[in-house]
Scaffold this motif. Sequence first.
Motif, PDB file in Angstrom:
ATOM      1  N   MET A 120       0.851  -1.174   0.000  1.00  0.00           N
ATOM      2  CA  MET A 120       0.000   0.000   0.000  1.00  0.00           C
ATOM      3  C   MET A 120       0.892   1.230   0.000  1.00  0.00           C
ATOM      4  N   THR A 121       0.703   2.079  -0.981  1.00  0.00           N
ATOM      5  CA  THR A 121       1.482   3.304  -1.050  1.00  0.00           C
ATOM      6  C   THR A 121       0.530   4.490  -0.947  1.00  0.00           C
ATOM      7  N   VAL A 122       0.524   5.117   0.219  1.00  0.00           N
ATOM      8  CA  VAL A 122      -0.321   6.276   0.470  1.00  0.00           C
ATOM      9  C   VAL A 122       0.549   7.331   1.116  1.00  0.00           C
ATOM     10  N   GLN A 123       0.491   8.529   0.606  1.00  0.00           N
ATOM     11  CA  GLN A 123       1.196   9.638   1.222  1.00  0.00           C
ATOM     12  C   GLN A 123       0.308  10.210   2.320  1.00  0.00           C
ATOM     13  N   VAL A 124       0.719  10.012   3.566  1.00  0.00           N
ATOM     14  CA  VAL A 124      -0.090  10.467   4.693  1.00  0.00           C
ATOM     15  C   VAL A 124      -0.353  11.961   4.586  1.00  0.00           C
ATOM     16  N   GLN A 125       0.613  12.712   4.093  1.00  0.00           N
ATOM     17  CA  GLN A 125       0.452  14.155   3.978  1.00  0.00           C
ATOM     18  C   GLN A 125      -0.707  14.515   3.059  1.00  0.00           C
ATOM     19  N   ALA A 126      -1.076  13.626   2.129  1.00  0.00           N
ATOM     20  CA  ALA A 126      -2.154  13.895   1.192  1.00  0.00           C
ATOM     21  C   ALA A 126      -3.532  13.632   1.796  1.00  0.00           C
ATOM     22  N   LEU A 127      -3.576  12.958   2.940  1.00  0.00           N
ATOM     23  CA  LEU A 127      -4.847  12.660   3.590  1.00  0.00           C
ATOM     24  C   LEU A 127      -5.262  13.835   4.458  1.00  0.00           C
ATOM     25  N   PRO A 128      -6.522  14.238   4.374  1.00  0.00           N
ATOM     26  CA  PRO A 128      -6.959  15.340   5.238  1.00  0.00           C
ATOM     27  C   PRO A 128      -6.998  14.882   6.695  1.00  0.00           C
ATOM     28  N   TYR A 129      -6.450  15.685   7.583  1.00  0.00           N
ATOM     29  CA  TYR A 129      -6.467  15.337   9.003  1.00  0.00           C
ATOM     30  C   TYR A 129      -7.856  15.569   9.558  1.00  0.00           C
ATOM     31  N   ARG A 130      -8.306  14.647  10.339  1.00  0.00           N
ATOM     32  CA  ARG A 130      -9.650  14.719  10.905  1.00  0.00           C
ATOM     33  C   ARG A 130      -9.645  15.044  12.393  1.00  0.00           C
ATOM     34  N   HIS A 131      -8.615  14.583  13.092  1.00  0.00           N
ATOM     35  CA  HIS A 131      -8.663  14.727  14.541  1.00  0.00           C
ATOM     36  C   HIS A 131      -7.271  14.562  15.151  1.00  0.00           C
ATOM     37  N   VAL A 132      -7.008  15.317  16.203  1.00  0.00           N
ATOM     38  CA  VAL A 132      -5.790  15.157  16.994  1.00  0.00           C
ATOM     39  C   VAL A 132      -6.214  15.050  18.448  1.00  0.00           C
ATOM     40  N   LEU A 133      -5.738  14.013  19.114  1.00  0.00           N
ATOM     41  CA  LEU A 133      -6.098  13.736  20.499  1.00  0.00           C
ATOM     42  C   LEU A 133      -4.825  13.716  21.334  1.00  0.00           C
ATOM     43  N   THR A 134      -4.768  14.530  22.388  1.00  0.00           N
ATOM     44  CA  THR A 134      -3.632  14.526  23.303  1.00  0.00           C
ATOM     45  C   THR A 134      -4.137  14.124  24.684  1.00  0.00           C
ATOM     46  N   LEU A 135      -3.445  13.132  25.255  1.00  0.00           N
ATOM     47  CA  LEU A 135      -3.854  12.563  26.540  1.00  0.00           C
ATOM     48  C   LEU A 135      -2.655  12.457  27.474  1.00  0.00           C
ATOM     49  N   PRO A 136      -2.893  12.490  28.787  1.00  0.00           N
ATOM     50  CA  PRO A 136      -1.787  12.219  29.711  1.00  0.00           C
ATOM     51  C   PRO A 136      -1.384  10.750  29.597  1.00  0.00           C
ATOM     52  N   THR A 137      -0.114  10.460  29.806  1.00  0.00           N
ATOM     53  CA  THR A 137       0.357   9.074  29.715  1.00  0.00           C
ATOM     54  C   THR A 137       0.005   8.334  31.004  1.00  0.00           C
ATOM     55  N   THR A 138      -1.273   8.063  31.120  1.00  0.00           N
ATOM     56  CA  THR A 138      -1.814   7.289  32.239  1.00  0.00           C
ATOM     57  C   THR A 138      -2.656   6.158  31.666  1.00  0.00           C
ATOM     58  N   GLY A 139      -3.019   5.203  32.508  1.00  0.00           N
ATOM     59  CA  GLY A 139      -3.766   4.043  32.048  1.00  0.00           C
ATOM     60  C   GLY A 139      -5.062   4.376  31.334  1.00  0.00           C
ATOM     61  N   GLY A 140      -5.745   5.426  31.729  1.00  0.00           N
ATOM     62  CA  GLY A 140      -6.992   5.810  31.077  1.00  0.00           C
ATOM     63  C   GLY A 140      -6.818   6.240  29.633  1.00  0.00           C
ATOM     64  N   ALA A 141      -5.607   6.567  29.241  1.00  0.00           N
ATOM     65  CA  ALA A 141      -5.354   7.014  27.871  1.00  0.00           C
ATOM     66  C   ALA A 141      -5.688   5.933  26.845  1.00  0.00           C
ATOM     67  N   VAL A 142      -5.462   4.691  27.201  1.00  0.00           N
ATOM     68  CA  VAL A 142      -5.686   3.593  26.253  1.00  0.00           C
ATOM     69  C   VAL A 142      -7.165   3.512  25.886  1.00  0.00           C
ATOM     70  N   ARG A 143      -8.027   3.506  26.882  1.00  0.00           N
ATOM     71  CA  ARG A 143      -9.466   3.416  26.627  1.00  0.00           C
ATOM     72  C   ARG A 143      -9.956   4.618  25.818  1.00  0.00           C
ATOM     73  N   LEU A 144      -9.506   5.823  26.184  1.00  0.00           N
ATOM     74  CA  LEU A 144      -9.936   7.025  25.466  1.00  0.00           C
ATOM     75  C   LEU A 144      -9.431   7.042  24.023  1.00  0.00           C
ATOM     76  N   ALA A 145      -8.205   6.598  23.807  1.00  0.00           N
ATOM     77  CA  ALA A 145      -7.664   6.564  22.441  1.00  0.00           C
ATOM     78  C   ALA A 145      -8.439   5.566  21.584  1.00  0.00           C
ATOM     79  N   ARG A 146      -8.737   4.409  22.144  1.00  0.00           N
ATOM     80  CA  ARG A 146      -9.493   3.394  21.402  1.00  0.00           C
ATOM     81  C   ARG A 146     -10.900   3.911  21.066  1.00  0.00           C
ATOM     82  N   GLN A 147     -11.573   4.517  22.038  1.00  0.00           N
ATOM     83  CA  GLN A 147     -12.918   5.049  21.796  1.00  0.00           C
ATOM     84  C   GLN A 147     -12.883   6.172  20.769  1.00  0.00           C
TER      85      GLN A 147
END
Length: 141
Positions: free
Chosen positions: A1-28
């Motif tokens: 698969m050859t896709v230039q990530v830069q060519a894809l429109p960004y939809r979302h950026v999520l920043t979380l503290p590096t704590t255990g709850g981050a995994v569940r929130l990132a997955r959701q």
Amino acid sequence: MTVQVQALPYRHVLTLPTTGGAVRLARQTTEDVLIDCGVDLRHPSVGPALLIVAELVTNAVRHAAVLSPSVTVTYAHGTGAFAFAVHDRHPYQPALYGALATAPGGGLATVAEMTMELGGTAVVRPDADGCGKSIWITLPL
């Protein structure tokens, strides 16, 4: 698969503290972003994408938290592709495909194996200052 990530429109950026709850929130959030992009959650790439995000965020929480108080997940979507990156500020850069040989069955080996089986790509990109990295995964849709 050859896709230039830069060519894809960004939809979302999520920043979380590096704590255990981050995994569940990132997955959701990954699931929510896929739905927002019109992706059917029964698509064969969705389950692996959720697992890969969870594994990469788990690794950031377990191994990078000492130097990285937060982890950022960036999502991009375009015709036929879904990409996401997990970023932390720890300088260690794992050899994703090397994990297949050195730690088969381990988390990073599973990430590499699932990505390859789906025809996607996995790339580790260091920060310009060498004090962090992003692991970019691109999967076909």
